[in-house]
Write a protein that holds these residues in place. Sequence first.
Motif, PDB file in Angstrom:
ATOM      1  N   LYS A 225      33.681 -29.125  29.667  1.00  0.00           N
ATOM      2  CA  LYS A 225      32.606 -29.147  28.818  1.00  0.00           C
ATOM      3  C   LYS A 225      33.047 -28.414  27.600  1.00  0.00           C
ATOM      4  CE  LYS A 225      29.146 -30.619  31.888  1.00  0.00           C
ATOM      5  NZ  LYS A 225      28.610 -31.669  31.018  1.00  0.00           N
ATOM      6  N   LEU A 226      32.642 -28.627  26.388  1.00  0.00           N
ATOM      7  CA  LEU A 226      32.998 -27.722  25.146  1.00  0.00           C
ATOM      8  C   LEU A 226      31.633 -27.451  24.448  1.00  0.00           C
ATOM      9  CD1 LEU A 226      35.963 -29.984  24.035  1.00  0.00           C
ATOM     10  CD2 LEU A 226      36.042 -27.938  24.932  1.00  0.00           C
ATOM     11  N   LEU A 227      31.167 -26.205  24.669  1.00  0.00           N
ATOM     12  CA  LEU A 227      29.884 -25.739  24.334  1.00  0.00           C
ATOM     13  C   LEU A 227      29.881 -25.168  22.895  1.00  0.00           C
ATOM     14  CD1 LEU A 227      28.766 -24.166  27.787  1.00  0.00           C
ATOM     15  CD2 LEU A 227      28.685 -26.494  27.006  1.00  0.00           C
ATOM     16  N   GLY A 228      28.642 -25.284  22.364  1.00  0.00           N
ATOM     17  CA  GLY A 228      28.282 -24.474  20.878  1.00  0.00           C
ATOM     18  C   GLY A 228      28.200 -23.118  21.239  1.00  0.00           C
ATOM     19  N   PRO A 229      27.957 -22.367  20.137  1.00  0.00           N
ATOM     20  CA  PRO A 229      27.940 -20.802  20.191  1.00  0.00           C
ATOM     21  C   PRO A 229      26.549 -20.518  21.015  1.00  0.00           C
ATOM     22  CG  PRO A 229      27.238 -21.710  17.776  1.00  0.00           C
ATOM     23  CD  PRO A 229      27.747 -22.763  18.804  1.00  0.00           C
ATOM     24  N   GLU A 230      26.735 -19.501  21.849  1.00  0.00           N
ATOM     25  CA  GLU A 230      25.597 -18.951  22.482  1.00  0.00           C
ATOM     26  C   GLU A 230      24.639 -18.060  21.404  1.00  0.00           C
ATOM     27  OE1 GLU A 230      27.086 -16.605  25.899  1.00  0.00           O
ATOM     28  OE2 GLU A 230      28.024 -18.281  26.704  1.00  0.00           O
ATOM     29  N   TYR A 232      22.922 -20.102  22.944  1.00  0.00           N
ATOM     30  CA  TYR A 232      22.330 -21.661  23.570  1.00  0.00           C
ATOM     31  C   TYR A 232      23.551 -22.108  24.152  1.00  0.00           C
ATOM     32  CZ  TYR A 232      18.966 -20.575  20.126  1.00  0.00           C
ATOM     33  OH  TYR A 232      17.706 -19.991  19.423  1.00  0.00           O
ATOM     34  N   PHE A 233      23.165 -23.443  24.817  1.00  0.00           N
ATOM     35  CA  PHE A 233      24.431 -23.908  25.563  1.00  0.00           C
ATOM     36  C   PHE A 233      24.508 -25.250  25.296  1.00  0.00           C
ATOM     37  CE2 PHE A 233      22.756 -20.148  27.764  1.00  0.00           C
ATOM     38  CZ  PHE A 233      24.035 -19.492  28.317  1.00  0.00           C
ATOM     39  N   VAL A 234      24.608 -25.597  23.976  1.00  0.00           N
ATOM     40  CA  VAL A 234      24.793 -27.066  23.551  1.00  0.00           C
ATOM     41  C   VAL A 234      25.891 -27.446  23.827  1.00  0.00           C
ATOM     42  CG1 VAL A 234      24.129 -28.558  21.393  1.00  0.00           C
ATOM     43  CG2 VAL A 234      23.026 -26.436  21.772  1.00  0.00           C
ATOM     44  N   GLU A 235      25.853 -28.692  24.578  1.00  0.00           N
ATOM     45  CA  GLU A 235      27.405 -29.370  24.781  1.00  0.00           C
ATOM     46  C   GLU A 235      27.761 -30.209  23.375  1.00  0.00           C
ATOM     47  OE1 GLU A 235      26.339 -31.727  28.310  1.00  0.00           O
ATOM     48  OE2 GLU A 235      26.425 -30.012  29.345  1.00  0.00           O
ATOM     49  N   LEU A 236      29.009 -29.807  22.850  1.00  0.00           N
ATOM     50  CA  LEU A 236      29.329 -30.545  21.685  1.00  0.00           C
ATOM     51  C   LEU A 236      30.696 -31.347  22.043  1.00  0.00           C
ATOM     52  CD1 LEU A 236      29.193 -27.533  18.796  1.00  0.00           C
ATOM     53  CD2 LEU A 236      27.709 -29.537  19.443  1.00  0.00           C
ATOM     54  N   GLY A 237      31.028 -31.374  23.413  1.00  0.00           N
ATOM     55  CA  GLY A 237      31.991 -32.311  23.605  1.00  0.00           C
ATOM     56  C   GLY A 237      32.438 -32.195  25.166  1.00  0.00           C
ATOM     57  N   HIS A 238      33.253 -33.460  25.604  1.00  0.00           N
ATOM     58  CA  HIS A 238      33.629 -33.494  26.949  1.00  0.00           C
ATOM     59  C   HIS A 238      34.881 -34.098  26.793  1.00  0.00           C
ATOM     60  CE1 HIS A 238      29.447 -33.061  28.302  1.00  0.00           C
ATOM     61  NE2 HIS A 238      29.068 -33.736  27.385  1.00  0.00           N
ATOM     62  N   ILE A 239      35.765 -33.746  27.678  1.00  0.00           N
ATOM     63  CA  ILE A 239      37.046 -34.395  27.940  1.00  0.00           C
ATOM     64  C   ILE A 239      37.166 -34.606  29.458  1.00  0.00           C
ATOM     65  CG2 ILE A 239      39.581 -33.989  27.718  1.00  0.00           C
ATOM     66  CD1 ILE A 239      38.911 -31.925  25.479  1.00  0.00           C
ATOM     67  N   VAL A 240      37.615 -35.731  29.605  1.00  0.00           N
ATOM     68  CA  VAL A 240      37.990 -36.375  30.783  1.00  0.00           C
ATOM     69  C   VAL A 240      39.678 -36.581  31.093  1.00  0.00           C
ATOM     70  CG1 VAL A 240      37.778 -38.122  32.460  1.00  0.00           C
ATOM     71  CG2 VAL A 240      35.877 -37.629  31.155  1.00  0.00           C
ATOM     72  N   SER A 241      40.156 -35.740  31.871  1.00  0.00           N
ATOM     73  CA  SER A 241      41.699 -35.764  31.799  1.00  0.00           C
ATOM     74  C   SER A 241      41.969 -35.291  33.532  1.00  0.00           C
ATOM     75  CB  SER A 241      42.155 -34.898  30.862  1.00  0.00           C
ATOM     76  OG  SER A 241      43.605 -34.609  31.265  1.00  0.00           O
ATOM     77  N   PRO A 242      43.025 -35.714  34.003  1.00  0.00           N
ATOM     78  CA  PRO A 242      43.517 -35.101  35.283  1.00  0.00           C
ATOM     79  C   PRO A 242      44.017 -33.770  34.973  1.00  0.00           C
ATOM     80  CG  PRO A 242      45.022 -37.147  34.573  1.00  0.00           C
ATOM     81  CD  PRO A 242      43.703 -36.989  33.670  1.00  0.00           C
ATOM     82  N   GLU A 243      44.273 -33.693  33.794  1.00  0.00           N
ATOM     83  CA  GLU A 243      45.089 -32.195  33.331  1.00  0.00           C
ATOM     84  C   GLU A 243      44.023 -31.159  33.204  1.00  0.00           C
ATOM     85  OE1 GLU A 243      47.626 -33.075  30.077  1.00  0.00           O
ATOM     86  OE2 GLU A 243      48.728 -34.526  31.503  1.00  0.00           O
ATOM     87  N   ASN A 244      42.849 -31.378  33.465  1.00  0.00           N
ATOM     88  CA  ASN A 244      41.662 -30.402  32.918  1.00  0.00           C
ATOM     89  C   ASN A 244      41.671 -29.154  33.670  1.00  0.00           C
ATOM     90  OD1 ASN A 244      40.385 -31.436  30.778  1.00  0.00           O
ATOM     91  ND2 ASN A 244      38.941 -32.634  32.131  1.00  0.00           N
ATOM     92  N   PRO A 377      16.658 -30.801  13.517  1.00  0.00           N
ATOM     93  CA  PRO A 377      16.411 -29.623  14.222  1.00  0.00           C
ATOM     94  C   PRO A 377      17.449 -28.713  14.352  1.00  0.00           C
ATOM     95  CG  PRO A 377      15.590 -31.623  15.571  1.00  0.00           C
ATOM     96  CD  PRO A 377      16.660 -32.029  14.697  1.00  0.00           C
ATOM     97  N   SER A 378      17.281 -27.480  14.368  1.00  0.00           N
ATOM     98  CA  SER A 378      18.384 -26.321  14.467  1.00  0.00           C
ATOM     99  C   SER A 378      19.112 -26.624  15.695  1.00  0.00           C
ATOM    100  CB  SER A 378      17.750 -25.131  14.527  1.00  0.00           C
ATOM    101  OG  SER A 378      16.933 -24.967  15.616  1.00  0.00           O
ATOM    102  N   LEU A 379      20.165 -26.321  15.791  1.00  0.00           N
ATOM    103  CA  LEU A 379      21.234 -26.572  17.050  1.00  0.00           C
ATOM    104  C   LEU A 379      20.942 -25.788  18.076  1.00  0.00           C
ATOM    105  CD1 LEU A 379      23.492 -28.561  17.802  1.00  0.00           C
ATOM    106  CD2 LEU A 379      25.261 -26.840  17.250  1.00  0.00           C
ATOM    107  N   GLU A 380      19.940 -26.040  18.834  1.00  0.00           N
ATOM    108  CA  GLU A 380      19.444 -25.031  19.973  1.00  0.00           C
ATOM    109  C   GLU A 380      19.683 -25.953  21.310  1.00  0.00           C
ATOM    110  OE1 GLU A 380      15.756 -23.535  19.458  1.00  0.00           O
ATOM    111  OE2 GLU A 380      16.231 -22.493  17.694  1.00  0.00           O
ATOM    112  N   ASP A 381      19.785 -27.251  21.168  1.00  0.00           N
ATOM    113  CA  ASP A 381      19.927 -28.271  22.232  1.00  0.00           C
ATOM    114  C   ASP A 381      20.329 -29.599  21.838  1.00  0.00           C
ATOM    115  OD1 ASP A 381      17.424 -29.947  21.477  1.00  0.00           O
ATOM    116  OD2 ASP A 381      16.411 -28.140  22.276  1.00  0.00           O
TER     117      ASP A 381
END
Length: 413
Positions: A225-230, A232-244, A377-381
């Motif tokens: 999971k790639l999150l935005g700035p605290e 807040y905990f907005v999810e700005l991306g996901h990566i699926v890989s066996p190398e995670n 809306p602002s990037l809170e969620d």
Amino acid sequence: MMGKRSPRILIVEPVSSGTRLVEDCRALGAQVVVASADSGDRLLSDRLRDLADQVLTVETNDGEALARAIGRVLPLDAVLPGVELSVPSAAHVGHLLGLTSLSPDTAAWVRNKALMRSRAASMGVRVPRFVEARSVDEAEKAASEVGFPCVLKPVDSSGSVHVSRADDLSELRSAYLRMEDDRRLDLGRTAGSHVLVEEYVQGPEYSADGYVQDGRVSVCSLTRKLLGPEPYFVELGHIVSPENASPEIIDQVEQYVRHVLAALQISFGPFHCELRISADGPILIEIGARLPGDRITDLIELATGVSLSRVMVAAYLGLPPESAEAFGTAQAKCAGIRFFDASEKRSFTKLEGWTDLTARPDVIETGLNFHPGDDIPSLEDFRGRIGYAIFTADSVQQAEQTWLDLGDAIRVI
């Protein structure tokens, strides 16, 4: 594919990954009934209406109302939740009809984060320190027990709505009052006033996504999971890989997830377990007995060939996943999604670079949630994300770089 008789399946509020359930049920030859409030942010798309054999309009947040309405669509062979908020109502109806379903207790545990934490802890699962609160004064008292920094989290919201970090009492009070004053609806519900004040856990965040079949737990992806700035905990991306993660971390996570699943009695079907890898090992953020959202279901299929939506259909029909053709061939070594924000703007006239981004050979799908001139809306969620791009890569390092490059490629004007 799924037997000689075409099964009749009710999908309760197909939102996000729930739309895949409708598509896959139709592709597998099932009859599909969609139950939906069919208004506001639950308004059904024309495509879903076309795919459904029947639409049952009902307040899906009310399990009793749904139970009274199902007489119009019987007989049914399965009742599936199409989104996290419909897990309890789907379980309630499935249980009444004697169909394969989550128990009412499990449905309550996975939907209410306070019950989830309490149940998991009582069964020996390590969870963050937490205290419940129902007022701003109770929240402040809870923080004195938990300590700072802490995280304020509504017990039954989703999409990171009003989840925020607080470093002192002033920040905590401000976050709670902002939540309490917010009358916006998310799938027909406000955030309410019942919250957890819990320990802030440091460490990278993942979701363990997989399914349970005949008592065997299969983790298909440890999704980064790639999150935005605290705060807040907005999810700005996901990566699926066996190398995670390293094999050692993956083994730790799989053992931990088995413990969580057993504690909450999730004995069949898909799961989406969000966790952080702390210095002391994996620790639970939350778990859903449902498909992952944010297109993670699609990313997993791209990178592994496993269709969790078809696994879910088969599980609720009491069939093995092979009967729903749930296992195919991976199309990429890694798959990811980049969500875009408006760079603190409240509207835009154009997205410079969008055309070039969509033409990239590694970008396989894009979409926008807003049009030029719309209020953002602002990037809170999740509601502050303006669009997305799904991409593929040959390694996790390349996927991480692509995620960064795509963010740099767009200029909001």
